[in-house]
Scaffold this motif. Structure first.
Motif, PDB file in Angstrom:
ATOM      1  N   PRO A 258       0.706  -1.083   0.025  1.00 56.12           N
ATOM      2  CA  PRO A 258      -0.070  -0.019  -0.030  1.00 56.12           C
ATOM      3  C   PRO A 258       0.779   1.087   0.145  1.00 56.12           C
ATOM      4  N   GLN A 259       1.915   1.162   0.763  1.00 58.83           N
ATOM      5  CA  GLN A 259       2.912   2.294   0.780  1.00 58.83           C
ATOM      6  C   GLN A 259       4.329   1.656   0.688  1.00 58.83           C
ATOM      7  N   ALA A 260       5.141   2.243   0.354  1.00 58.53           N
ATOM      8  CA  ALA A 260       6.891   1.680   0.221  1.00 58.53           C
ATOM      9  C   ALA A 260       7.219   1.675   1.324  1.00 58.53           C
ATOM     10  N   GLY A 261       8.042   0.705   1.949  1.00 55.19           N
ATOM     11  CA  GLY A 261       8.790   0.438   3.285  1.00 55.19           C
ATOM     12  C   GLY A 261       8.381  -0.673   4.079  1.00 55.19           C
ATOM     13  N   ALA A 262       8.702  -0.980   5.192  1.00 55.75           N
ATOM     14  CA  ALA A 262       8.483  -1.929   6.059  1.00 55.75           C
ATOM     15  C   ALA A 262       7.026  -2.573   5.903  1.00 55.75           C
ATOM     16  N   VAL A 263       6.765  -3.853   6.089  1.00 59.18           N
ATOM     17  CA  VAL A 263       5.694  -4.392   6.164  1.00 59.18           C
ATOM     18  C   VAL A 263       5.595  -5.443   7.421  1.00 59.18           C
ATOM     19  N   GLU A 264       4.825  -5.332   8.403  1.00 60.51           N
ATOM     20  CA  GLU A 264       4.806  -6.319   9.411  1.00 60.51           C
ATOM     21  C   GLU A 264       4.151  -7.558   9.095  1.00 60.51           C
ATOM     22  N   THR A 265       4.409  -8.832   8.806  1.00 61.91           N
ATOM     23  CA  THR A 265       3.719  -9.940   8.677  1.00 61.91           C
ATOM     24  C   THR A 265       3.023 -10.438   9.647  1.00 61.91           C
ATOM     25  N   SER A 266       2.167 -11.461   9.652  1.00 61.89           N
ATOM     26  CA  SER A 266       1.320 -11.987  10.781  1.00 61.89           C
ATOM     27  C   SER A 266       2.296 -12.677  11.689  1.00 61.89           C
TER      28      SER A 266
ATOM     29  N   LEU B  35       8.872  -7.379   6.263  1.00 64.01           N
ATOM     30  CA  LEU B  35       9.400  -7.575   4.946  1.00 64.01           C
ATOM     31  C   LEU B  35       9.236  -5.916   4.663  1.00 64.01           C
ATOM     32  N   VAL B  36      10.102  -5.678   3.430  1.00 71.25           N
ATOM     33  CA  VAL B  36      10.237  -4.551   2.901  1.00 71.25           C
ATOM     34  C   VAL B  36       9.594  -4.261   1.334  1.00 71.25           C
ATOM     35  N   ALA B  37       8.475  -3.373   1.267  1.00 70.09           N
ATOM     36  CA  ALA B  37       7.801  -3.050  -0.085  1.00 70.09           C
ATOM     37  C   ALA B  37       8.651  -2.146  -0.695  1.00 70.09           C
TER      38      ALA B  37
END
Length: 365
Positions: free
Chosen positions: A68-76, A81-83
């Motif tokens: 949805p935005q660039a940058g860190a994405v916290e998984t379940s 992970l990084v977008a």
């Protein structure tokens, strides 16, 4: 890659529509995504690059992630992970394949109008658009699965079934088929978690041939290749986990007794008598407790027990059939073909332990 130009002898302007080399493969992820939905398929493509490199070939794929935005994405799982890009700036031009991951966060992201609009815009711009696991819910919410064959994780069957116009085929690993005969080569879905790896191997095979797909499967110590129409090997085949807390105690006692007596004759009248009920009352209370008719429940128990015995790789199919209550090995074979889309012997070869003929594939390097 476009090559235009005039060709006066032909009186034509030709366009080369071959995919670029390396092919751009992107995976869309979001907060509370299932990490393996992203990393599993992407590792298949990354390993293909490694195999190609060892053969002196250029990379087959260029991998990227979008969120949805660039940058860190916290998984379940809590891992991050990084977008590489956000949807607002991501350029779909030249993208060969876009995969949409699933996970707990799919229920929130499928309510995001920006995300849904983005998917609708990019669908005609990418050669292939697929989902992993519950990512199918996001494609369905965007209206991209109407009229198509659809699968997803078995526990999301009820959720995906709420969308009109889908051909739900829950007992498939994926709905991709490059030929378009047994699946869709443009928009497709895959089942729970590791089925995304099966999907990626099918995509790789279509791109680079079966030898490359086999090399990658061996490198990752995977079984190649589970066909897309094979049933999901999942916990929903184990009925003991699906008990109502308000069930009749006599039914619960029977459920504990059944797994140890599968080789016996488990007729409806015998089970009802064991519970001290009429057959009609027994059927009603059994279904209230398990959500299944008694016959289907027993068949699922027997199939699950047979799978467990075949995993050892050391018990003959005829003996497995006898221990699990099948009156003939052919009855076991029919049950496997109906539910798992392969024979007991094939199952033992693919999934049996080291003492059997299946073993575990040796890594390529």
């Amino acid at each position: 890659m476009l090559i235009r130009g005039p060709f006066p002898l032909l009186g034509l302007t030709l366009m080369d529509t071959r995919p670029p080399n390396p092919r751009r493969v992107a995976c869309f992820m979001f907060p509370q995504v299932m990490a393996l939905d992203v990393t599993g398929p992407m590792q298949v493509f990354a390993s293909a690059n490694e195999v190609a490199s060892r053969q002196g070939l250029p990379p087959l794929y260029r991998l990227e992630t979008v969120g949805p935005q660039a940058g860190a994405v916290e998984t379940s799982s809590g891992l991050r992970l990084v977008a590489d890009s956000g949807i607002a700036e991501w350029n779909p031009c030249g993208v060969d394949t876009l995969l949409v991951a699933g996970g707990n966060g799919v229920d929130a992201i499928r309510q995001d109008p920006d995300c849904l609009g983005w998917l609708r815009r990019v669908e005609p711009q990418v050669r292939r658009l697929g989902s992993v696991c519950s990512g199918a819910l996001l494609l369905a919410e965007a209206g991209l699965l109407h009229g198509r064959a659809v699968t997803t994780h078995w526990c999301r069957e009820r959720d995906i079934g709420r969308y009109d116009g889908l051909r739900l085929e829950i007992d498939r690993l994926h709905t991709y088929d490059a030929s378009g005969k047994a699946g869709d080569p443009h928009v497709f879905t895959s089942a729970g978690v590791t089925a995304g790896i099966d999907l990626a191997l099918a995509l790789l095979e279509a791109d680079a041939g079966p030898a490359m797909a086999l090399a990658v499967a061996r490198y990752l110590v995977l079984f190649l290749r589970r066909p897309g129409d094979q049933a999901q090997f999942s916990a929903h085949l184990g009925p003991p986990g699906t008990r109502s807390s308000s069930a009749d105690d006599r039914i619960l006692t029977l459920l504990d007794w059944l797994p140890e007596h599968l080789a016996e004759s488990l007729t409806l009248d015998r089970l009802a008598e064991r519970c001290g009920m009429t057959e009609r009352t027994f059927i009603r209370r059994f279904q209230q407790a398990t959500g299944q008719p008694p016959g289907r429940y027993v068949e699922s128990l027997r199939l699950e027990a047979a799978r467990g015995l075949l995993h050892t790789g050391s018990i003959p199919v005829a003996e497995v059939a006898r221990r699990c209550g099948y009156d003939h090995p052919e009855a076991l074979r029919r049950a496997f073909q109906k539910t798992l889309k392969l024979s007991p012997a094939d199952y033992a070869r693919r999934f049996g332990g080291p003492s059997g003929s299946a073993g575990v594939p040796t890594p390529l390097f």
